[in-house]
Enzyme design. Structure first.
Site, PDB file in Angstrom:
ATOM      1  N   LEU A  37       0.752  -1.228   0.122  1.00 22.19           N
ATOM      2  CA  LEU A  37      -0.025  -0.062   0.086  1.00 22.19           C
ATOM      3  C   LEU A  37       0.955   1.247   0.077  1.00 22.19           C
ATOM      4  CD1 LEU A  37      -2.955  -0.858   2.398  1.00 22.19           C
ATOM      5  CD2 LEU A  37      -2.598  -1.385   0.093  1.00 22.19           C
ATOM      6  N   HIS A  41      -3.364   3.916  -2.414  1.00 26.08           N
ATOM      7  CA  HIS A  41      -4.606   3.133  -1.839  1.00 26.08           C
ATOM      8  C   HIS A  41      -5.105   3.705  -0.663  1.00 26.08           C
ATOM      9  CE1 HIS A  41      -1.432   0.188  -3.435  1.00 26.08           C
ATOM     10  NE2 HIS A  41      -2.543  -0.124  -4.051  1.00 26.08           N
ATOM     11  N   LYS A 153      -5.933   4.978 -11.963  1.00 25.48           N
ATOM     12  CA  LYS A 153      -4.646   4.881 -12.695  1.00 25.48           C
ATOM     13  C   LYS A 153      -4.684   3.604 -13.524  1.00 25.48           C
ATOM     14  CE  LYS A 153      -0.479   3.382 -11.043  1.00 25.48           C
ATOM     15  NZ  LYS A 153      -0.216   2.352 -11.906  1.00 25.48           N
ATOM     16  N   GLN A 157      -8.779  -1.167 -16.222  1.00 32.95           N
ATOM     17  CA  GLN A 157      -9.245  -2.199 -15.214  1.00 32.95           C
ATOM     18  C   GLN A 157     -10.662  -1.749 -14.626  1.00 32.95           C
ATOM     19  OE1 GLN A 157      -7.053  -3.924 -11.959  1.00 32.95           O
ATOM     20  NE2 GLN A 157      -7.653  -2.227 -10.773  1.00 32.95           N
ATOM     21  N   SER A 189       2.733   4.073  -7.578  1.00 31.95           N
ATOM     22  CA  SER A 189       2.566   2.531  -8.091  1.00 31.95           C
ATOM     23  C   SER A 189       3.301   1.635  -7.124  1.00 31.95           C
ATOM     24  CB  SER A 189       2.928   2.526  -9.425  1.00 31.95           C
ATOM     25  OG  SER A 189       3.196   1.016  -9.626  1.00 31.95           O
TER      26      SER A 189
HETATM   27  O1  PAF Z   1      -5.509  -3.109  -9.078  1.00 27.43           O
HETATM   28  C1  PAF Z   1      -5.421  -4.111  -8.251  1.00 27.43           C
HETATM   29  O2  PAF Z   1      -4.612  -3.848  -7.305  1.00 27.43           O
HETATM   30  C2  PAF Z   1      -5.854  -5.315  -8.716  1.00 27.43           C
HETATM   31  O3  PAF Z   1      -5.730  -5.483 -10.109  1.00 27.43           O
HETATM   32  C3  PAF Z   1      -7.276  -5.733  -8.134  1.00 27.43           C
HETATM   33  C4  PAF Z   1      -8.208  -4.755  -8.454  1.00 27.43           C
HETATM   34  C5  PAF Z   1      -7.019  -5.754  -6.452  1.00 27.43           C
HETATM   35  C6  PAF Z   1      -7.573  -7.308  -8.329  1.00 27.43           C
HETATM   36  O4  PAF Z   1      -6.422  -8.112  -8.039  1.00 27.43           O
END
Ligand code: PAF
Length: 285
Positions: A37, A41, A153, A157, A189
């Site tokens: 983290l 996060h 970011k 996804q 990141s």
């Molecule tokens: O973004 C991330 O950290 C991962 O792709 C996730 C969404 C936790 C899925 O493993």
């Protein structure tokens, strides 16, 4: 709210706790992560905290989203350190399962968001987004959230998760949180930890490229090829950086565009040394 902090490792126990909380009328937010983290996060946790009664952090380095030559084994893992950061930011519960608990022998079901998973990172990371969609849907079933929070970011996804939730009627509100950057522009990141000081300096070319394209867009440039060329230039000038892709695409469908008419996303992936970094910027009139 005041509930005793607890770390769950078994999906069934986590789901039972989440269902109890729902029965008590609590609004649940989940923040799915792979750990390691950083402030990005913690911004997700704070965002969740402001929108729910109970915040569940999940930490799981999902093997199904790593390719055979990717960094699964060296991905940074520090659960105790992660929880020490996340607790003051506002989590109530954590779900930190093992790979065996998540994927018992014989697991064979995948979720695919067929078109959105193809371009951009999908091209160089085949199977990655099926792994992400599958684990996120499992995490949703296990933590039973009303709200789920993800970083912008990982733009593709986020688009994939929004579409999955819509297509499969999950009934979960998906919230995106803007990219958190270092003062010099580097997008936070977990993979930045792999960079040497020289590589970190080269990595700044990604945000410089996006900044230059954004400035051109604000000055009236709408041509996709021009904007991509402007974004590529600073990265190409770095001997330590190698572009995977720089593409301008429709912000929602991720389809190719020749000109920006409405909203577009300028997305970059580049290797700096062996580390693959991504960054993006939405360009909108
Ligand atoms: O973004 C991330 O950290 C991962 O792709 C996730 C969404 C936790 C899925 O493993």
């Amino acid at each position: 709210m005041n509930i005793p902090f607890e770390v769950f490792r078994e999906p069934a126990a986590m789901r039972a706790r989440a269902e109890d909380l729902r029965r008590d009328g609590r609004k649940i937010a989940v923040v799915p992560t792979m750990g390691a983290l950083h402030e990005g996060h913690l911004a997700l946790v704070r965002h969740a905290r402001a929108r729910a009664d109970v915040v569940i952090l999940t930490i799981f380095v999902n093997p199904k989203q790593f390719g055979p030559r990717e960094d699964l084994s060296r991905y940074p893992r520090d659960e105790a350190g992660d929880l020490a950061k996340a607790r003051p930011a506002g989590i109530d519960l954590a779900f930190c399962p093992s790979a065996e608990a998540m994927y018992p022998a014989g697991s064979q079901t995948f979720i695919e968001v067929r078109e959105l998973q193809q371009p951009l990172c999908g091209t160089s990371r085949p199977g990655h987004f099926a792994g992400v969609a599958t684990v996120v849907s499992k995490l949703f079933h296990i933590t039973r959230p009303h709200v789920a929070v993800f970083g912008e970011k990982d733009y593709q996804q986020l688009a994939i998760i929004r579409r999955m939730v819509r297509d499969l009627d999950f009934g979960i509100e998906i919230q995106g949180v803007p990219i958190v950057r270092e003062a010099d522009g580097l997008a936070l990141s977990s993979r930045n930890a792999y960079l040497s000081p020289e590589q970190r300096a080269a990595a700044l070319s990604l945000s410089r490229g996006l900044g230059a394209a954004d400035a051109a867009f604000k000055a009236g440039e709408r041509d996709a090829r021009m904007l991509v060329a402007i974004a590529r230039a600073p990265i190409e000038a770095e001997s330590l950086a190698r572009i995977d892709y720089v593409e301008l695409r429709d912000a929602d469908e991720l389809s190719t565009i020749e000109r920006i008419e409405n909203r577009a996303v300028l997305a970059i992936a580049a290797f700096v040394g062996n580390t693959r970094l991504i960054d993006n910027r939405v360009l909108a009139s």
